[in-house]
Design a protein around this motif. Structure first.
Motif, PDB file in Angstrom:
ATOM      1  N   MET A   1       0.732  -1.224   0.052  1.00 33.64           N
ATOM      2  CA  MET A   1       0.026  -0.009  -0.090  1.00 33.64           C
ATOM      3  C   MET A   1       0.745   1.401   0.094  1.00 33.64           C
ATOM      4  O   MET A   1       0.511   2.197  -0.570  1.00 33.64           O
ATOM      5  CB  MET A   1      -0.978  -0.032   1.237  1.00 33.64           C
ATOM      6  CG  MET A   1      -2.044   0.881   1.223  1.00 33.64           C
ATOM      7  SD  MET A   1      -3.183   0.637  -0.191  1.00 33.64           S
ATOM      8  CE  MET A   1      -4.858   1.098   0.476  1.00 33.64           C
ATOM      9  N   LYS A   2       1.956   1.098   0.928  1.00 33.52           N
ATOM     10  CA  LYS A   2       2.847   2.277   1.014  1.00 33.52           C
ATOM     11  C   LYS A   2       3.346   2.625  -0.709  1.00 33.52           C
ATOM     12  O   LYS A   2       3.632   3.767  -1.052  1.00 33.52           O
ATOM     13  CB  LYS A   2       4.002   2.028   1.856  1.00 33.52           C
ATOM     14  CG  LYS A   2       5.024   3.165   1.934  1.00 33.52           C
ATOM     15  CD  LYS A   2       6.135   2.838   2.958  1.00 33.52           C
ATOM     16  CE  LYS A   2       7.217   4.109   2.911  1.00 33.52           C
ATOM     17  NZ  LYS A   2       7.544   4.680   1.919  1.00 33.52           N
ATOM     18  N   LYS A   3       3.974   1.616  -1.395  1.00 31.43           N
ATOM     19  CA  LYS A   3       4.405   1.948  -2.844  1.00 31.43           C
ATOM     20  C   LYS A   3       3.249   2.636  -3.524  1.00 31.43           C
ATOM     21  O   LYS A   3       3.740   3.388  -4.484  1.00 31.43           O
ATOM     22  CB  LYS A   3       4.588   0.505  -3.342  1.00 31.43           C
ATOM     23  CG  LYS A   3       5.766  -0.003  -2.833  1.00 31.43           C
ATOM     24  CD  LYS A   3       6.248  -1.189  -3.672  1.00 31.43           C
ATOM     25  CE  LYS A   3       7.510  -1.873  -3.136  1.00 31.43           C
ATOM     26  NZ  LYS A   3       7.987  -3.093  -3.822  1.00 31.43           N
ATOM     27  N   ILE A   4       2.020   2.300  -3.396  1.00 35.50           N
ATOM     28  CA  ILE A   4       0.891   2.973  -4.208  1.00 35.50           C
ATOM     29  C   ILE A   4       0.677   4.390  -3.750  1.00 35.50           C
ATOM     30  O   ILE A   4       1.003   5.489  -4.708  1.00 35.50           O
ATOM     31  CB  ILE A   4      -0.377   2.357  -4.023  1.00 35.50           C
ATOM     32  CG1 ILE A   4      -0.500   0.734  -4.641  1.00 35.50           C
ATOM     33  CG2 ILE A   4      -1.606   3.227  -4.531  1.00 35.50           C
ATOM     34  CD1 ILE A   4      -1.632   0.137  -4.395  1.00 35.50           C
ATOM     35  N   PHE A   5       0.787   4.627  -2.577  1.00 35.67           N
ATOM     36  CA  PHE A   5       0.819   6.094  -2.074  1.00 35.67           C
ATOM     37  C   PHE A   5       2.114   6.850  -2.469  1.00 35.67           C
ATOM     38  O   PHE A   5       1.992   8.148  -2.837  1.00 35.67           O
ATOM     39  CB  PHE A   5       0.620   6.307  -0.717  1.00 35.67           C
ATOM     40  CG  PHE A   5      -0.593   5.796  -0.094  1.00 35.67           C
ATOM     41  CD1 PHE A   5      -1.796   6.610  -0.715  1.00 35.67           C
ATOM     42  CD2 PHE A   5      -1.022   4.843   0.673  1.00 35.67           C
ATOM     43  CE1 PHE A   5      -2.968   6.420  -0.198  1.00 35.67           C
ATOM     44  CE2 PHE A   5      -2.297   4.626   1.026  1.00 35.67           C
ATOM     45  CZ  PHE A   5      -3.346   5.165   0.760  1.00 35.67           C
ATOM     46  N   ASP A   6       3.370   6.042  -2.409  1.00 40.89           N
ATOM     47  CA  ASP A   6       4.423   6.816  -3.046  1.00 40.89           C
ATOM     48  C   ASP A   6       4.315   7.106  -4.538  1.00 40.89           C
ATOM     49  O   ASP A   6       4.894   8.344  -5.049  1.00 40.89           O
ATOM     50  CB  ASP A   6       5.841   5.791  -2.687  1.00 40.89           C
ATOM     51  CG  ASP A   6       5.914   5.823  -1.223  1.00 40.89           C
ATOM     52  OD1 ASP A   6       5.618   6.672  -0.519  1.00 40.89           O
ATOM     53  OD2 ASP A   6       6.723   4.860  -0.869  1.00 40.89           O
ATOM     54  N   LEU A   7       3.970   6.135  -5.257  1.00 38.50           N
ATOM     55  CA  LEU A   7       3.599   6.423  -6.583  1.00 38.50           C
ATOM     56  C   LEU A   7       2.714   7.558  -6.892  1.00 38.50           C
ATOM     57  O   LEU A   7       2.947   8.510  -7.808  1.00 38.50           O
ATOM     58  CB  LEU A   7       3.239   5.119  -7.181  1.00 38.50           C
ATOM     59  CG  LEU A   7       3.161   5.184  -8.897  1.00 38.50           C
ATOM     60  CD1 LEU A   7       4.420   5.417  -9.534  1.00 38.50           C
ATOM     61  CD2 LEU A   7       2.372   4.084  -9.353  1.00 38.50           C
ATOM     62  N   LEU A   8       1.548   7.695  -6.047  1.00 40.35           N
ATOM     63  CA  LEU A   8       0.528   8.833  -6.393  1.00 40.35           C
ATOM     64  C   LEU A   8       1.382  10.221  -6.076  1.00 40.35           C
ATOM     65  O   LEU A   8       0.962  11.364  -6.667  1.00 40.35           O
ATOM     66  CB  LEU A   8      -0.479   8.363  -5.595  1.00 40.35           C
ATOM     67  CG  LEU A   8      -1.509   7.184  -6.206  1.00 40.35           C
ATOM     68  CD1 LEU A   8      -2.798   7.003  -4.956  1.00 40.35           C
ATOM     69  CD2 LEU A   8      -2.073   7.599  -7.550  1.00 40.35           C
ATOM     70  N   ARG A   9       1.995   9.990  -4.991  1.00 37.46           N
ATOM     71  CA  ARG A   9       2.726  11.309  -4.407  1.00 37.46           C
ATOM     72  C   ARG A   9       3.575  11.915  -5.565  1.00 37.46           C
ATOM     73  O   ARG A   9       3.892  12.876  -5.811  1.00 37.46           O
ATOM     74  CB  ARG A   9       3.315  10.996  -3.085  1.00 37.46           C
ATOM     75  CG  ARG A   9       3.700  12.413  -2.369  1.00 37.46           C
ATOM     76  CD  ARG A   9       3.950  12.049  -0.888  1.00 37.46           C
ATOM     77  NE  ARG A   9       3.081  11.447  -0.258  1.00 37.46           N
ATOM     78  CZ  ARG A   9       3.253  10.205   0.388  1.00 37.46           C
ATOM     79  NH1 ARG A   9       4.514   9.491   0.284  1.00 37.46           N
ATOM     80  NH2 ARG A   9       2.316   9.391   1.146  1.00 37.46           N
ATOM     81  N   LYS A  10       4.402  10.781  -6.267  1.00 39.02           N
ATOM     82  CA  LYS A  10       5.431  11.095  -7.030  1.00 39.02           C
ATOM     83  C   LYS A  10       4.762  11.723  -8.415  1.00 39.02           C
ATOM     84  O   LYS A  10       5.418  12.699  -9.221  1.00 39.02           O
ATOM     85  CB  LYS A  10       6.485   9.950  -7.672  1.00 39.02           C
ATOM     86  CG  LYS A  10       7.340  10.259  -8.570  1.00 39.02           C
ATOM     87  CD  LYS A  10       8.273   9.031  -8.913  1.00 39.02           C
ATOM     88  CE  LYS A  10       9.229   8.989  -9.838  1.00 39.02           C
ATOM     89  NZ  LYS A  10       9.801   8.047 -10.288  1.00 39.02           N
TER      90      LYS A  10
END
Length: 79
Positions: A1-10
C-alpha cells in the motif's frame, strides 16, 4: 500500500489532471459540451505552461487529461 501512495505522491500533478477532467465530464450538463470543455481546458493549460510559465507542453499531462476524460465517460455511462 505504501508503494501505491509513494507512486501517487510522485505523480501528483498527473493525478490532479486526471481527477479534474474526470469531474468535469461528470458534471450535470450536456455530455458532449463537457467533453469539449475538458479538452479545451487541457490544451489551454499546456499552452499556459509553455508560453506564460516558460516551461514545456507535457505530453504526459495531456495523456492524464485524456485518461480522466475516458474514465469519467465510462463512469458516467455506468452510473
Amino acid at each position: 500500500m505504501k508503494k501505491i501512495f509513494d507512486l501517487l505522491r510522485k505523480h501528483e500533478d498527473k493525478v490532479i489532471h486526471l481527477a479534474i477532467n474526470f469531474l468535469i465530464v461528470n458534471m450535470n450538463y450536456d455530455y458532449l459540451i463537457l467533453v469539449i470543455i475538458a479538452v479545451i481546458l487541457s490544451i489551454l493549460k499546456e499552452l499556459y505552461d509553455k508560453y506564460v510559465k516558460k516551461t514545456y507542453i507535457d505530453k504526459y499531462d495531456l495523456l492524464a487529461d485524456a485518461c480522466g476524460i475516458i474514465l469519467g465517460s465510462i463512469f458516467r455511462l455506468i452510473i
